[in-house]
Design a protein around this motif. Structure first.
Motif, mmCIF file in Angstrom:
data_model
loop_
_atom_site.group_PDB
_atom_site.id
_atom_site.type_symbol
_atom_site.label_atom_id
_atom_site.label_comp_id
_atom_site.label_asym_id
_atom_site.label_seq_id
_atom_site.Cartn_x
_atom_site.Cartn_y
_atom_site.Cartn_z
ATOM 1 N N GLU A 73 -3.091 -20.051 5.928
ATOM 2 C CA GLU A 73 -1.790 -19.830 6.547
ATOM 3 C C GLU A 73 -0.685 -19.844 5.498
ATOM 4 N N ARG A 74 -0.803 -20.714 4.514
ATOM 5 C CA ARG A 74 0.211 -20.773 3.463
ATOM 6 C C ARG A 74 0.216 -19.489 2.638
ATOM 7 N N GLU A 75 -1.008 -18.969 2.338
ATOM 8 C CA GLU A 75 -1.077 -17.730 1.565
ATOM 9 C C GLU A 75 -0.572 -16.531 2.373
ATOM 10 N N ARG A 76 -0.805 -16.539 3.655
ATOM 11 C CA ARG A 76 -0.288 -15.442 4.482
ATOM 12 C C ARG A 76 1.236 -15.455 4.530
ATOM 13 N N TYR A 133 -6.781 -9.729 0.241
ATOM 14 C CA TYR A 133 -7.754 -10.797 0.087
ATOM 15 C C TYR A 133 -7.106 -12.067 -0.450
ATOM 16 N N LEU A 134 -7.788 -13.194 -0.236
ATOM 17 C CA LEU A 134 -7.362 -14.483 -0.771
ATOM 18 C C LEU A 134 -7.758 -14.565 -2.242
ATOM 19 N N ARG A 135 -6.792 -14.307 -3.115
ATOM 20 C CA ARG A 135 -7.012 -14.288 -4.558
ATOM 21 C C ARG A 135 -8.190 -13.376 -4.898
ATOM 22 N N ASP A 136 -9.202 -13.901 -5.627
ATOM 23 C CA ASP A 136 -10.338 -13.068 -6.037
ATOM 24 C C ASP A 136 -11.576 -13.340 -5.200
ATOM 25 N N THR A 137 -11.392 -13.876 -3.982
ATOM 26 C CA THR A 137 -12.517 -14.129 -3.091
ATOM 27 C C THR A 137 -12.659 -12.987 -2.099
ATOM 28 N N ASP A 138 -13.666 -13.101 -1.224
ATOM 29 C CA ASP A 138 -13.878 -12.107 -0.184
ATOM 30 C C ASP A 138 -13.225 -12.496 1.141
ATOM 31 N N THR A 139 -12.436 -13.553 1.144
ATOM 32 C CA THR A 139 -11.746 -13.983 2.357
ATOM 33 C C THR A 139 -10.583 -13.037 2.647
ATOM 34 N N VAL A 140 -10.560 -12.493 3.850
ATOM 35 C CA VAL A 140 -9.537 -11.519 4.238
ATOM 36 C C VAL A 140 -8.331 -12.271 4.788
ATOM 37 N N SER A 174 2.181 11.199 2.560
ATOM 38 C CA SER A 174 2.660 10.375 3.663
ATOM 39 C C SER A 174 2.840 8.950 3.174
ATOM 40 N N GLN A 175 3.507 8.125 3.989
ATOM 41 C CA GLN A 175 3.785 6.742 3.612
ATOM 42 C C GLN A 175 3.192 5.793 4.649
ATOM 43 N N ALA A 176 2.826 4.595 4.155
ATOM 44 C CA ALA A 176 2.319 3.524 5.009
ATOM 45 C C ALA A 176 2.800 2.206 4.429
ATOM 46 N N VAL A 177 2.477 1.110 5.097
ATOM 47 C CA VAL A 177 2.913 -0.229 4.685
ATOM 48 C C VAL A 177 1.675 -1.096 4.518
ATOM 49 N N ALA A 178 1.653 -1.895 3.416
ATOM 50 C CA ALA A 178 0.556 -2.824 3.142
ATOM 51 C C ALA A 178 1.136 -4.182 2.780
ATOM 52 N N SER A 179 0.314 -5.235 2.913
ATOM 53 C CA SER A 179 0.721 -6.604 2.574
ATOM 54 C C SER A 179 0.285 -6.898 1.153
ATOM 55 N N ALA A 180 1.246 -7.189 0.270
ATOM 56 C CA ALA A 180 0.983 -7.451 -1.145
ATOM 57 C C ALA A 180 1.262 -8.914 -1.446
ATOM 58 N N GLY A 181 1.130 -9.265 -2.744
ATOM 59 C CA GLY A 181 1.255 -10.641 -3.190
ATOM 60 C C GLY A 181 -0.083 -11.250 -3.525
ATOM 61 N N THR A 182 -1.128 -10.463 -3.523
ATOM 62 C CA THR A 182 -2.488 -10.908 -3.820
ATOM 63 C C THR A 182 -3.307 -9.680 -4.191
ATOM 64 N N GLN A 183 -4.633 -9.784 -4.150
ATOM 65 C CA GLN A 183 -5.478 -8.624 -4.405
ATOM 66 C C GLN A 183 -5.546 -7.740 -3.159
#
Length: 330
Positions: free
Chosen positions: A75-78, A184-191, A121-130
Motif C-alpha cells: 500500500e505504501r508503494e502504491r 511491479y514492486l521494485r525488481d520482484t514479480d509482485t504486481v 495514440s496516448q495512454a496513461v501508466a503508473s510510474a515510480g517503479t519498474q
C-alpha cells in the motif's frame, strides 16, 4: 568504658554498610544516565538512511517480515506511484500487408516532453517503479517479435523508456492486438498496478497484383515449384506406402519348396484378425487315382454273323472254281 567502645564499633560498621549500599546504587544510576545520553547522541548525529521519492515519502530498505508488514509495504508503494503519459503506435495505422516486410510498433514514455505525431495514440501508466509492457498478437498468420526488454525502470517524471516490436502478417485476414502495461514492486514479480489492456482489431490486406510480365512469370514459377514440391512429397509418400505393403506381403507368404503342392504354393495366408485366434493352416488334400482296366467293347452279333457268312461263301466259291478248273484240264 569497654561497653562504650563496643557500641561505637557497631555504630561505625552500620554506617559503613549504609554508605556502601548508597555507593552501589549511585554507580547503577550513573550507568543508566550515561547510556541514555549516548543513545540520544547517536540518534541525533546518525539519522536513518531514507531516500525521498517523487511523491514526497521515503522508501524503507527493510523487507517485510510478516503478512501485515507485506500488505503495508504494498500500500505504501502504491501511494508513491504517479501517472505518466505513454505514446504508442496506433495498430490500425500500421497498414499491414500480407507477406510483406514487418512494421514497427513503438511504445514510449517521453518524460517531460510529451508530443504525439500522426499514426500515434496516448495512454496513461503508473510510474515510480519498474514498468513492464507486453504486446500480444492473436490470429492466424500474425507474429509480434519483441526488440527490447519487457521491463524498464521509470523512477521520476523525467525518465524516458522505449519499447519496440516487429509486427508481420503472413496472410490476409483480421487479428487482434493487445497492449498491457504493468507496474511491479521494485525488481520482484509482485504486481502493484496493472491497467486494463488496450485491444484493437486490425486487418491485413492481400498484396497488390502487378500487371507486368515479370511479376506474372514470378508468380507462375512460384506456383510450378510449389506444385513440383507437393508432387514430390506425394510420390515419396506413395512409394514408402507401397514398399511397406510389399514387405508385409513377403513376410506373410509361405516358404516355397519342391514338395509343396502346386495349388497352394502361390496362395498367401489371410491377415489375422485383431483380437481373434489365428486359424490353422489348411492341409493340402492328395487325390488318389485308381487304375481301372478298360472294358472291351462288345461288337454287335449281327455284324459278326454277316462277316462269317461272307467268309463261308467266299470259301465255297473258291472250292467250286477250283473243281471246275480241274475238270476242264482233265
Amino acid at each position: 568504658m569497654v561497653g562504650l567502645r563496643a557500641w561505637a564499633t557497631r555504630r561505625r560498621s552500620t554506617v559503613l554498610l549504609v554508605l556502601d549500599a548508597l555507593g552501589g546504587v549511585s554507580w547503577v544510576a550513573l550507568g543508566l544516565l550515561l547510556a541514555l545520553v549516548w543513545g540520544s547522541f547517536v540518534g541525533f548525529v546518525m539519522p536513518g538512511e531514507e531516500e525521498d521519492r517523487p511523491g514526497g515519502a521515503a522508501m524503507g530498505t527493510a523487507p517485510p517480515s510478516d503478512q501485515w508488514s507485506y500488505g503495508e509495504e504494498i500500500e505504501r508503494e502504491r501511494r508513491r506511484l504517479f501517472d505518466v503519459t505513454v505514446v504508442h503506435t496506433n495498430p490500425r495505422a500500421l497498414g499491414l500487408v500480407a507477406d510483406a516486410p514487418p512494421r514497427r510498433f513503438r511504445v514510449e514514455i517521453p518524460g517531460a516532453r510529451v508530443s504525439s505525431g500522426s499514426g500515434e495514440s496516448q495512454a496513461v501508466a503508473s510510474a515510480g517503479t519498474q514498468i513492464g509492457v507486453k504486446l500480444r498478437c492473436s490470429g492466424a498468420g500474425v507474429r509480434c517479435t519483441p526488440l527490447s526488454s519487457e521491463r524498464q525502470s521509470v523512477l521520476s517524471r523525467e525518465d524516458v523508456a522505449v519499447w519496440l516490436w516487429e509486427v508481420r502478417a503472413e496472410r490476409a485476414g483480421t487479428f487482434s492486438v493487445a497492449l498491457t502495461m504493468t507496474s511491479y514492486l521494485r525488481d520482484t514479480d509482485t504486481v502493484l498496478v496493472e491497467k486494463p489492456p488496450l485491444i484493437w482489431s486490425v486487418d491485413a490486406v492481400p498484396p497488390p497484383e502487378d500487371d507486368d510480365w515479370l511479376s506474372w512469370a514470378g508468380g507462375l514459377w512460384r506456383r510450378v515449384t510449389e506444385a513440383i514440391t507437393g508432387l514430390g512429397g506425394l510420390a515419396v509418400s506413395v512409394s514408402a506406402i507401397a514398399a511397406v505393403i510389399a514387405m508385409v506381403i513377403r513376410r506373410r507368404l509361405p516358404a516355397g519348396g519342391p514338395d509343396d503342392d502346386a495349388g497352394t504354393a502361390g496362395t498367401a495366408d489371410p491377415a489375422p484378425d485383431v483380437g481373434r485366434r489365428p486359424r490353422p493352416r489348411p492341409v493340402p488334400r492328395v487325390r488318389t487315382v485308381r487304375l481301372v482296366r478298360p472294358v472291351p467293347r462288345m461288337r454287335p452279333v449281327r455284324r459278326v454273323r454277316s462277316r462269317l457268312g461272307r467268309a463261308a461263301r467266299r470259301a465255297r466259291a473258291r472250292q467250286s472254281s477250283g473243281s471246275s478248273t480241274g475238270a476242264i484240264s482233265s
